[in-house]
Design an enzyme around this catalytic site. Structure first.
Site, PDB file in Angstrom:
ATOM      1  N   ASN A 143       3.983 -14.858 -13.768  1.00  0.00           N
ATOM      2  CA  ASN A 143       4.137 -13.726 -12.843  1.00  0.00           C
ATOM      3  C   ASN A 143       5.338 -13.975 -11.949  1.00  0.00           C
ATOM      4  OD1 ASN A 143       2.786 -11.203 -11.503  1.00  0.00           O
ATOM      5  ND2 ASN A 143       3.300 -12.560  -9.808  1.00  0.00           N
ATOM      6  N   GLU A 144       6.325 -13.079 -11.996  1.00  0.00           N
ATOM      7  CA  GLU A 144       7.501 -13.150 -11.121  1.00  0.00           C
ATOM      8  C   GLU A 144       8.084 -14.553 -11.074  1.00  0.00           C
ATOM      9  OE1 GLU A 144       6.410  -9.460  -8.082  1.00  0.00           O
ATOM     10  OE2 GLU A 144       6.117 -11.531  -7.401  1.00  0.00           O
ATOM     11  N   CYS A 153      11.842 -27.285  -7.552  1.00  0.00           N
ATOM     12  CA  CYS A 153      11.077 -28.460  -7.177  1.00  0.00           C
ATOM     13  C   CYS A 153      12.011 -29.661  -7.253  1.00  0.00           C
ATOM     14  CB  CYS A 153       9.896 -28.612  -8.118  1.00  0.00           C
ATOM     15  SG  CYS A 153       8.974 -30.161  -8.013  1.00  0.00           S
ATOM     16  N   CYS A 155      10.919 -33.023  -7.465  1.00  0.00           N
ATOM     17  CA  CYS A 155      10.096 -34.194  -7.783  1.00  0.00           C
ATOM     18  C   CYS A 155      10.785 -35.097  -8.804  1.00  0.00           C
ATOM     19  CB  CYS A 155       8.736 -33.740  -8.297  1.00  0.00           C
ATOM     20  SG  CYS A 155       8.786 -33.045  -9.970  1.00  0.00           S
ATOM     21  N   GLU A 304       4.919  -3.260 -11.949  1.00  0.00           N
ATOM     22  CA  GLU A 304       4.324  -3.076 -10.621  1.00  0.00           C
ATOM     23  C   GLU A 304       5.159  -2.037  -9.872  1.00  0.00           C
ATOM     24  OE1 GLU A 304       3.609  -6.653  -8.410  1.00  0.00           O
ATOM     25  OE2 GLU A 304       2.917  -7.758 -10.192  1.00  0.00           O
TER      26      GLU A 304
END
Length: 663
Positions: A143-144, A153, A155, A304
């Protein structure tokens, strides 16, 4: 597929005895499709390997019994708590080295192998379970993608993937050092293993390194989507795959992502509380649809479409009567083959309790339901004819994620926004009722009479030659300030004055420039003196003529906008950011001198747009305001919908058609 109108539905939020009431109301409204399950991982797998798809199968079967098909979302934007407990390392790390925790969504590292193993297990089970379900027609991946991941990220898993990505690109560390200009500030590396993710520094960042990082992040997201798309295609070969984009959002290169998909979808909320105005300007909404169409050069879905008041902790404005329908038909006019409203019913729990839907908290149909019902009843008979048809613009605007990345890293002026520049030029044509395509720079430009390429900051020899060939063969090209500044590694060009080799087709050189930060300046065009913003290229003519001159500062009287004939074509160079009135006049000049045709005339707030196929051309005239408006078309068409040609009531939509012969 005769699928054109739908809703986003969350049956898991409501008692099972309510589901049939929802299905009946959907059927009566005209709903043909729902999207479900994109945030339901825990409901479907409450512990590892314990799958519970029965509730979703029941919902799909119930809806199918009412003639409503389902698109299922893979729920990988919200891994459940038991996964986090087992593998806490999948939680993402931000640029300050802080771990982001469970409790929202997108709390995942998309490179993490443990998370990908969980995804493979779950998506395999889900797709096999629904592969032959007659109620399911397609899949939405995640989703999106990119939403909430702006500084994520950082990490160790992402670090390792980034090092591998860099080594695959550069092969040798010496090549990377040259490409990144690491001689500056003693930033050289002895090995790829020394390179980390871009955690917050004491001061400053390497622009070349940051451009590679942005590109890596995009490639990682595309790879993350492909990880799922491959599973879906293997298990569900008869289903389509899509993903819900976010208009011009700049985290992931949507052109690259689109290569995995059968078609792209979009999410749009023109009256979200973040707009800080009653709603997004109409031209920005239109541009969002056009760029979505451009990502795959084909019709799209609205997955949407805002249906009601939007907001999380705070809310945006309520929609006027008719406004939702006008927005939906604007989507259709620009290429949407299906419109799915978010959401069916306003949720009573969680973060989105105030993100309103077709039904309110009570679940009782009201004004919004009736408006959607009327919209579908009126336009559903035409939607099958529209399907697959496309606008055929004569004007294109070049759009590039790489340019956007580079200008995010070094915006040159603190208020310079790449997408904002696209919107500014787009509005110049939108106000003249001239359709526009968004294209990538290396696309075939020969089909367009006029191409506008704003902020071509990153330049390559291939792109230079592409623009040169387009103009030489008769094209009309608009280039702007900050063209040809950097090479593809985000290092400044040093072999020529700006705008580099494109100065030959522009007939200019730019030995100096001025950032207009906290400085007022103007430009004289015709008999008018216009304020200008953000930038002033100090231009020397080398064969071009001046269309506008600076009206202030030490470069008063020097060219601000130039025109040059090259080969069979023409190039205009705009050395500043025009304010709205200046942009309007310039766009009118470009259009006139490129023989571009307008669809008609109408005041601000009235949109005129076309879709066409081999046999028919449709004209949509949409009043996007709450006032009566008038318009005129520049050709004759048969009116299909509307009370009185030329006169629009608030939010009224007029539809016309013209048969095409000899084509």
């Amino acid at each position: 597929m005769r699928i054109h109108f739908g809703v986003d539905y969350y049956p898991e939020h409501w008692p099972r005895e309510r589901w049939e009431t929802d299905a009946k109301l959907m059927k009566e409204m005209g709903v043909q499709v729902v999207r479900m399950a994109e945030f339901s991982w825990f409901k479907m797998e409450p512990s590892e390997g314990e799958f519970h798809f029965e509730w979703l199968e029941d919902a799909v079967a119930l809806l199918d019994s009412y003639g409503i098909k389902s698109v299922l979302g893979t729920p990988t934007a919200a891994p459940p708590a038991w996964i986090i407990e087992k593998n806490p390392e999948i939680l993402p790390i931000d640029m300050q080295g802080r771990r982001r925790h469970f409790g929202g969504r997108h709390h995942d590292c998309q490179s993490n192998p443990a998370y990908r193993a969980h995804i493979k297990r779950f998506v395999t089970a889900m797709t096999k379970r629904f592969a032959n379900n007659p109620g399911v027609i397609g899949w939405q991946i995640d989703n999106e993608l990119g939403n909430s991941h702006w500084d994520l990220c950082m990490c160790d898993s992402c670090k390792q993937r980034y090092q591998e990505w860099l080594e695959n690109k550069y092969k040798k560390i010496e090549t990377l050092n040259d490409a990144w200009g690491t001689a500056f500030w003693s930033q050289g590396f002895n090995s790829f293993a020394q390179i980390g993710t871009p955690l917050i520094t004491a001061v400053g960042e390497n622009p070349s390194a940051m451009l590679d990082w942005r590109t890596f992040c995009s490639d990682l997201i595309v790879d993350f989507a492909k990880w799922q798309a491959d599973i879906i295609r293997e298990n569900c070969p008869n289903h389509f795959i899509t993903h819900n984009y976010m208009c011009f959002d700049e985290k992931v290169n949507y052109y690259d992502l689109g290569e995995l998909l059968d078609f792209v979808s979009n999410d749009i909320y023109p009256a979200g509380n973040w707009q800080q105005q009653p709603h997004q300007p109409c031209h920005m909404m239109a541009a969002s649809h056009d760029v979505i169409r451009g990502y795959k050069k084909k019709p799209f879905w609205m997955m949407e479409q805002q249906a009601n008041t939007a907001g999380w902790g705070t809310m945006g404005h309520a929609l006027d009567p008719g406004q939702m329908a006008a927005w939906a038909m604007q989507s259709v006019a620009h290429g949407a083959d299906a419109v799915v409203f978010f959401r069916w019913r306003t949720c009573a729990m969680g973060t989105e309790q105030y993100w309103h839907g077709i039904l309110g908290h009570s679940g009782i149909p009201g004004r919004v339901y009736q408006e959607a019902q009327k919209l579908i009843k009126t336009f559903e008979p035409y939607m099958e004819e529209f399907q697959g048809s496309m606008p055929k613009p004569e004007v294109a605007i070049v759009h590039s994620f790489r340019q956007a990345y580079a200008l995010q890293i070094q915006p040159n002026h603190p208020d310079l926004w790449y997408v904002g520049q696209l919107h500014k030029y787009y509005k110049g044509f939108y106000d003249q009722k001239i359709p526009v395509d968004f294209v990538q720079g290396m696309d075939d430009l020969s089909q367009y009479k006029l191409v506008v390429a704003p902020l071509q900051y990153i330049m390559t020899p291939e792109l230079e030659q592409h623009y040169i060939d387009y103009v030489e063969n008769g094209g009309h090209l608009v280039l702007t300030m900050r063209t040809g500044v950097k090479d593809d590694n985000n290092l400044c060009m040093t072999d020529r004055c700006l705008p580099g080799r494109l100065g030959d087709i522009c007939g200019i050189e730019i030995p100096e420039y001025d950032c207009l930060f906290c400085k007022e300046c103007s430009a004289l065009y015709g008999s008018k003196d216009y304020p200008i913003e953000k930038w002033a290229d100090i231009i020397t003519l080398k064969g071009a003529t001046a269309l506008a001159e600076y009206g202030s500062s030490f470069y008063k009287g020097m060219p601000a906008v130039t025109e040059n004939t090259y080969g069979k074509g023409k190039v205009w160079y705009v050395g500043t950011e025009p304010t709205e009135d200046f942009m309007t006049d310039l766009a009118e000049y470009f259009v006139k001198n490129s023989d571009v045709e307008s669809l008609g005339s109408a005041p601000e707030g009235v949109e005129i747009m076309t879709r066409e196929n081999a046999s028919q051309k449709w004209i949509f005239v949409i009043n996007m305001t709450n006032e009566n408006k008038v318009y005129s078309l520049n050709d004759s068409y048969k009116m299909l919908e509307g009370e009185r040609e030329g006169d629009l009531k608030p939010y009224e939509v007029h539809l016309f058609v013209k048969k095409k012969y000899g084509r």
